[in-house]
Enzyme design. Sequence first.
Site, mmCIF file in Angstrom:
data_model
loop_
_atom_site.group_PDB
_atom_site.id
_atom_site.type_symbol
_atom_site.label_atom_id
_atom_site.label_comp_id
_atom_site.label_asym_id
_atom_site.label_seq_id
_atom_site.Cartn_x
_atom_site.Cartn_y
_atom_site.Cartn_z
ATOM 1 N N TYR A 141 92.056 22.265 16.012
ATOM 2 C CA TYR A 141 92.284 23.714 15.976
ATOM 3 C C TYR A 141 93.673 23.997 15.432
ATOM 4 C CZ TYR A 141 92.580 28.585 17.479
ATOM 5 O OH TYR A 141 92.726 29.957 17.488
ATOM 6 N N ASP A 236 100.437 19.569 14.393
ATOM 7 C CA ASP A 236 100.305 20.859 15.068
ATOM 8 C C ASP A 236 100.651 20.624 16.535
ATOM 9 O OD1 ASP A 236 99.409 23.023 16.534
ATOM 10 O OD2 ASP A 236 97.726 23.420 15.204
ATOM 11 N N LYS A 264 103.363 28.749 21.922
ATOM 12 C CA LYS A 264 103.129 28.712 23.360
ATOM 13 C C LYS A 264 104.434 28.556 24.171
ATOM 14 C CE LYS A 264 98.344 27.350 22.680
ATOM 15 N NZ LYS A 264 97.336 28.276 23.105
HETATM 16 C C1 LIG Z 1 96.715 23.391 18.541
HETATM 17 C C2 LIG Z 1 96.791 24.872 18.305
HETATM 18 N N1 LIG Z 1 97.246 25.320 17.130
HETATM 19 C C3 LIG Z 1 97.358 26.632 16.871
HETATM 20 C C4 LIG Z 1 97.022 27.579 17.794
HETATM 21 C C5 LIG Z 1 97.132 29.037 17.475
HETATM 22 O O1 LIG Z 1 98.138 29.618 18.207
HETATM 23 P P1 LIG Z 1 98.138 31.201 18.473
HETATM 24 O O2 LIG Z 1 96.999 31.468 19.415
HETATM 25 O O3 LIG Z 1 99.495 31.484 19.022
HETATM 26 O O4 LIG Z 1 97.915 31.853 17.139
HETATM 27 C C6 LIG Z 1 96.540 27.169 19.050
HETATM 28 C C7 LIG Z 1 96.166 28.150 20.074
HETATM 29 O O5 LIG Z 1 95.591 27.851 21.084
HETATM 30 C C8 LIG Z 1 96.409 25.781 19.297
HETATM 31 O O6 LIG Z 1 95.899 25.336 20.458
#
Ligand SMILES: Cc1ncc(COP(=O)(O)O)c(C=O)c1O
Length: 430
Positions: A141, A236, A264
């Site tokens: 993700y 990420d 986060k």
């Molecule tokens: C691994 C990862 N990358 C990116 C994101 C996207 O972050 P945001 O919800 O702040 O856009 C998330 C959100 O849960 C995530 O878990």
Amino acid sequence: MTIKDTVPGESELRERARRVLPAGGFGNFPADVVIARGEGGRVWDESGRAYVDFLLGSGPMLVGHCHPEVMAAVAGQLSRGTTFFANNAEGIRLAEVICDAMACADKLRFVSTGSEADMYAMRLARAHTGRDKILKFEGGYHGMSESSLMSLAPKRLVNFPQAVPDSAGIPAAMRETMLIAPFNDPDFAHQIISEYADELAGVIVEPFQRLIPPEPGFLECLREETARHGIPLIFDEVVTGFRLAYGGAQEHYGVTPDLCTLGKVIGGGLPLAAIAGSDEIMAHFDKDRVGEAGFTYQVGTLSGNPVAAAAGLATLEILRRPGAYDRIEATGRVIMAALRDSFAEAGIPIQVVGVPSLFDVVFTDRRVRNYRDVLAGDAALLQRFNQLLRARGILKTDSKFYISLAHSEADVAQTVGAIREAARIMGAEG
Ligand SMILES: Cc1ncc(COP(=O)(O)O)c(C=O)c1O
């Protein structure tokens, strides 16, 4: 009805939400619960029910809700102004602290969400190499951009490296810019990176994918192969940054990428995220250094917001103290053990997948190494388990226990009791 309407009951709020919000919600957690407040490791809904909170705002609240030091830092900044669209001391200090913590980070650029951070990280890789294709991993993700929403949760399993869009509205041509590989398969990664080396702009990976830890050698293989071909490697770390360790997954697994994305925890519960990385790649945000042709355009109204930066700084200060991660992990270990023991007693095969600060149960007897192994788990049993936990005052996402520093012994005892009861009921249901 005025905006200052007195707080109505939870069911009335749900009804009002259905009138003005698509699917009756914000698009995140199921809309049947309306949270009124949080404190420490707990939240309360609008009906006054208390929950031990493993949702934790989907991860940011690593030190718990309303931590007094974070609240004081936020209050202090609030009285000095809430946003400036200009450099400010809190944001500069937070950038220093993050660059000190993250091995890959010479420089960083703030944005407001993890989605944006991932979108810009991939754009930076494309700007740096002048190539188009990005390799990502099935089930990984990386937010909501058109590049990211490829083979996140495909229902139809196709041959690698074909990408499957996860959303309507994505131009068909985007599929051709993405390659998909299975997580935890170094041989496949080696082969695909070599084969597409001349077309690959970057490789993006959650170093700990959703719940699944990397097997020894996998991240090392990605590092080696990308370095061999001069392809930027992006970690990420939106979830793992400051959670798996103070220095993130790159510290925890000892592999340093070229770029990482953060979100986060670094905003302490307020909207703040970042792209961080090597001076050479981050230079593409600096027109004076790379010229018009290499310049990656990036602005955002709330980027480097001082209130979010103050909350982030206070949060990281708390996490830096000796024993913080030991405590988080000790809490997680007790709950992981309760899951294993309770379902073993109930005769239901499960795998507890993850690390002590972030894990969940997958209802399968197979080892879980990638997205397809998770998909093979029994989703109906997981849903039943989550439902039984919720009825016992335990709140979590469909697929994660996020552990916080604020979870108390009483929170853990209630959780262990709820897990035992839920497993016993599920065992009896057969
Ligand atoms: C691994 C990862 N990358 C990116 C994101 C996207 O972050 P945001 O919800 O702040 O856009 C998330 C959100 O849960 C995530 O878990």
